[in-house]
Design a protein around this motif. Structure first.
Motif, PDB file in Angstrom:
ATOM      1  N   LYS A   8      13.579  44.712 -30.908  1.00  0.00           N
ATOM      2  CA  LYS A   8      14.895  45.243 -31.257  1.00  0.00           C
ATOM      3  C   LYS A   8      14.787  46.593 -31.972  1.00  0.00           C
ATOM      4  O   LYS A   8      15.601  47.499 -31.750  1.00  0.00           O
ATOM      5  CB  LYS A   8      15.636  44.236 -32.137  1.00  0.00           C
ATOM      6  CG  LYS A   8      17.046  44.646 -32.502  1.00  0.00           C
ATOM      7  CD  LYS A   8      17.733  43.551 -33.310  1.00  0.00           C
ATOM      8  CE  LYS A   8      19.174  43.937 -33.645  1.00  0.00           C
ATOM      9  NZ  LYS A   8      19.856  42.867 -34.418  1.00  0.00           N
ATOM     10  N   LYS A  13      17.509  49.570 -26.638  1.00  0.00           N
ATOM     11  CA  LYS A  13      18.261  49.498 -25.382  1.00  0.00           C
ATOM     12  C   LYS A  13      17.882  48.249 -24.590  1.00  0.00           C
ATOM     13  O   LYS A  13      18.742  47.461 -24.189  1.00  0.00           O
ATOM     14  CB  LYS A  13      18.008  50.750 -24.545  1.00  0.00           C
ATOM     15  CG  LYS A  13      18.723  50.753 -23.174  1.00  0.00           C
ATOM     16  CD  LYS A  13      18.456  52.054 -22.445  1.00  0.00           C
ATOM     17  CE  LYS A  13      19.096  52.045 -21.048  1.00  0.00           C
ATOM     18  NZ  LYS A  13      18.506  51.025 -20.178  1.00  0.00           N
ATOM     19  N   GLU A  14      16.568  48.076 -24.375  1.00  0.00           N
ATOM     20  CA  GLU A  14      16.118  46.915 -23.603  1.00  0.00           C
ATOM     21  C   GLU A  14      16.466  45.608 -24.336  1.00  0.00           C
ATOM     22  O   GLU A  14      16.889  44.627 -23.714  1.00  0.00           O
ATOM     23  CB  GLU A  14      14.599  47.000 -23.351  1.00  0.00           C
ATOM     24  CG  GLU A  14      14.183  48.082 -22.373  1.00  0.00           C
ATOM     25  CD  GLU A  14      14.042  49.457 -23.032  1.00  0.00           C
ATOM     26  OE1 GLU A  14      14.446  49.596 -24.206  1.00  0.00           O
ATOM     27  OE2 GLU A  14      13.538  50.384 -22.362  1.00  0.00           O
ATOM     28  N   TYR A  15      16.280  45.632 -25.658  1.00  0.00           N
ATOM     29  CA  TYR A  15      16.591  44.406 -26.419  1.00  0.00           C
ATOM     30  C   TYR A  15      18.077  44.064 -26.323  1.00  0.00           C
ATOM     31  O   TYR A  15      18.453  42.892 -26.135  1.00  0.00           O
ATOM     32  CB  TYR A  15      16.193  44.568 -27.880  1.00  0.00           C
ATOM     33  CG  TYR A  15      16.445  43.332 -28.701  1.00  0.00           C
ATOM     34  CD1 TYR A  15      15.480  42.336 -28.812  1.00  0.00           C
ATOM     35  CD2 TYR A  15      17.664  43.132 -29.353  1.00  0.00           C
ATOM     36  CE1 TYR A  15      15.712  41.184 -29.539  1.00  0.00           C
ATOM     37  CE2 TYR A  15      17.908  41.976 -30.083  1.00  0.00           C
ATOM     38  CZ  TYR A  15      16.927  41.016 -30.186  1.00  0.00           C
ATOM     39  OH  TYR A  15      17.170  39.875 -30.908  1.00  0.00           O
ATOM     40  N   GLY A  16      18.938  45.097 -26.449  1.00  0.00           N
ATOM     41  CA  GLY A  16      20.385  44.864 -26.381  1.00  0.00           C
ATOM     42  C   GLY A  16      20.806  44.286 -25.041  1.00  0.00           C
ATOM     43  O   GLY A  16      21.618  43.354 -24.977  1.00  0.00           O
ATOM     44  N   GLU A  17      20.259  44.849 -23.953  1.00  0.00           N
ATOM     45  CA  GLU A  17      20.602  44.356 -22.620  1.00  0.00           C
ATOM     46  C   GLU A  17      20.138  42.898 -22.443  1.00  0.00           C
ATOM     47  O   GLU A  17      20.881  42.056 -21.921  1.00  0.00           O
ATOM     48  CB  GLU A  17      19.956  45.250 -21.561  1.00  0.00           C
ATOM     49  CG  GLU A  17      20.556  46.662 -21.498  1.00  0.00           C
ATOM     50  CD  GLU A  17      19.794  47.557 -20.538  1.00  0.00           C
ATOM     51  OE1 GLU A  17      18.736  47.111 -20.023  1.00  0.00           O
ATOM     52  OE2 GLU A  17      20.242  48.706 -20.291  1.00  0.00           O
ATOM     53  N   ALA A  18      18.911  42.631 -22.900  1.00  0.00           N
ATOM     54  CA  ALA A  18      18.368  41.278 -22.736  1.00  0.00           C
ATOM     55  C   ALA A  18      19.148  40.273 -23.586  1.00  0.00           C
ATOM     56  O   ALA A  18      19.459  39.157 -23.138  1.00  0.00           O
ATOM     57  CB  ALA A  18      16.890  41.249 -23.112  1.00  0.00           C
ATOM     58  N   ALA A  20      22.287  40.463 -24.628  1.00  0.00           N
ATOM     59  CA  ALA A  20      23.627  40.245 -24.063  1.00  0.00           C
ATOM     60  C   ALA A  20      23.556  39.313 -22.854  1.00  0.00           C
ATOM     61  O   ALA A  20      24.381  38.404 -22.690  1.00  0.00           O
ATOM     62  CB  ALA A  20      24.247  41.590 -23.675  1.00  0.00           C
ATOM     63  N   ALA A  21      22.570  39.537 -22.008  1.00  0.00           N
ATOM     64  CA  ALA A  21      22.412  38.685 -20.824  1.00  0.00           C
ATOM     65  C   ALA A  21      22.060  37.250 -21.222  1.00  0.00           C
ATOM     66  O   ALA A  21      22.551  36.282 -20.630  1.00  0.00           O
ATOM     67  CB  ALA A  21      21.326  39.255 -19.908  1.00  0.00           C
ATOM     68  N   GLU A  43      18.104  38.192 -15.218  1.00  0.00           N
ATOM     69  CA  GLU A  43      18.250  39.559 -15.726  1.00  0.00           C
ATOM     70  C   GLU A  43      17.444  39.733 -17.014  1.00  0.00           C
ATOM     71  O   GLU A  43      16.809  40.775 -17.228  1.00  0.00           O
ATOM     72  CB  GLU A  43      19.724  39.855 -15.987  1.00  0.00           C
ATOM     73  CG  GLU A  43      19.979  41.297 -16.428  1.00  0.00           C
ATOM     74  CD  GLU A  43      21.452  41.590 -16.618  1.00  0.00           C
ATOM     75  OE1 GLU A  43      21.765  42.461 -17.450  1.00  0.00           O
ATOM     76  OE2 GLU A  43      22.279  40.945 -15.935  1.00  0.00           O
ATOM     77  N   THR A  47      14.391  42.354 -17.499  1.00  0.00           N
ATOM     78  CA  THR A  47      14.371  43.358 -18.575  1.00  0.00           C
ATOM     79  C   THR A  47      13.100  43.222 -19.409  1.00  0.00           C
ATOM     80  O   THR A  47      12.447  44.226 -19.743  1.00  0.00           O
ATOM     81  CB  THR A  47      15.611  43.187 -19.472  1.00  0.00           C
ATOM     82  OG1 THR A  47      16.781  43.298 -18.667  1.00  0.00           O
ATOM     83  CG2 THR A  47      15.631  44.253 -20.558  1.00  0.00           C
TER      84      THR A  47
END
Length: 338
Positions: A8, A13-18, A20-21, A43, A47
């Motif tokens: 995080k 960015k990658e942490y936020g997307e993962a 949320a998914a 997803e 990520t």
């Protein structure tokens, strides 16, 4: 993996997307929407893929390696290159030693089931071991050493001593609990046996044959379970036997019926029958028998006319409990004479 490795902070960015998914996948699953839950979960895996994890390791290893190197240097001289090669060899040797110790500790962890009893420590040590191997394979020996030492710190001698002490304490507690269970089984069987012996001494074989038989069978089952080292089963069966045997009293219930007997020396009559201690223990109570049974007499007007095998009902006169037919083998508690 992302939580343990603080993704995080370094890769928001990658942490936020993962994240949320992942949240969406859990919500979909809870609502039984399995298809979107599967898509969102995939997803997350995409990520935070294996390639992404390798990239993170490589990035961090490069940062650590760069921090130990000068910002820029001119092309080394032969002497400098030789010195550099010697330093690399020394770093590799240091990494070899550190990794050997770490691998030895991981082997101990696997042999002793640390993953099940201490999952947090095992997970951290396993991740550090993997990072050490990756760094070593990339020629980043200092980083490999650091990760290997992390493994050795987590699975330290003190930690191993703690595991041994914890397990010895658990074994001692289990041994004490087992001893308690065995003692309880023996005590329960002794209690049931004492009650059984008392019942036999009180003529329960004739007074309460069904209860004595049931309790005796349960007691034998308890002893068999004890022999088979099924101590809990032995206790349960012994307690069941005690419950059955507790229904046995010192005397059989007074009879509620009496079958007239042919006694040549002393013929049955209502007077003599009322006098029996298991009837009323008082011959003057014969009218009670007469009133209760005269409708069944061949001559209802004649209380003296009774016949062998005639069944007489015996009413309760003092609130006493009566059941069954008089049996000469049974032991009865006589009514008071008055």
């Amino acid at each position: 993996w992302a939580e343990n490795n603080e993704i995080k902070a370094d890769y928001p960015k990658e942490y936020g997307e993962a994240a949320a998914a992942m949240d969406g996948a859990e919500i979909s699953y809870d609502n039984q929407r399995y298809a979107p839950a599967k898509t969102l979960a995939e997803e997350v895996s995409t990520t935070l893929s294996d390639d992404f994890q390798k990239k993170v390791l490589a990035d961090r290893a490069a940062k650590i390696e760069a921090a130990t190197q000068p910002a820029s240097t001119p092309a080394p001289t032969p002497q400098q290159q030789a010195s550099k090669d010697q330093a690399a060899d020394a770093a590799r040797a240091k990494a070899d030693a550190a990794m050997a110790d770490a691998q030895s500790r991981m082997a101990w962890a696997n042999e002793n089931g640390i993953s099940s009893d201490y999952p947090g420590e095992y997970k951290k040590a396993s991740a550090a071991m993997v990072d050490s191997f990756v760094s070593y394979g990339n020629g980043q020996y200092n980083t490999a050493t650091a990760w290997a030492k992390e493994v050795s710190t987590i699975l330290s001698d003190d930690f191993q001593a703690k595991v041994l002490a914890d397990r010895q304490a658990a074994a001692k507690a289990a041994e004490a609990e087992q001893a308690r269970i065995v003692a309880a089984a023996l005590a329960d069987i002794d209690n049931a046996q004492a009650r059984y012996d008392w019942a036999v001494s009180e003529n329960a074989e004739n007074n309460y044959p069904e209860l004595l038989g049931k309790g005796g069978s349960e007691l034998e089952a308890a002893k068999a379970a004890l022999s088979a080292e099924d101590y809990k089963g032995a206790s349960d069966k012994a307690r069941a036997a005690l419950v059955s045997l507790s229904g046995i009293k010192a005397f059989a219930p007074l009879p509620e019926k009496y079958v007239v007997r042919l006694i040549p020396a002393r013929r049955d009559c209502l007077w003599r029958i009322a006098e029996y201690d298991f009837i009323y223990n008082n011959p003057l109570k014969w009218p009670v028998l007469y009133e209760a049974n005269k409708k069944t007499f061949k001559d209802p007007s004649n209380p003296d006319l009774i016949f062998p095998n005639q069944v007489l009902v015996i009413p309760s006169i003092k609130g006493e409990t009566r059941s069954g037919t008089w049996d000469p083998k049974k032991t009865y508690n006589p009514l008071p004479k008055k």
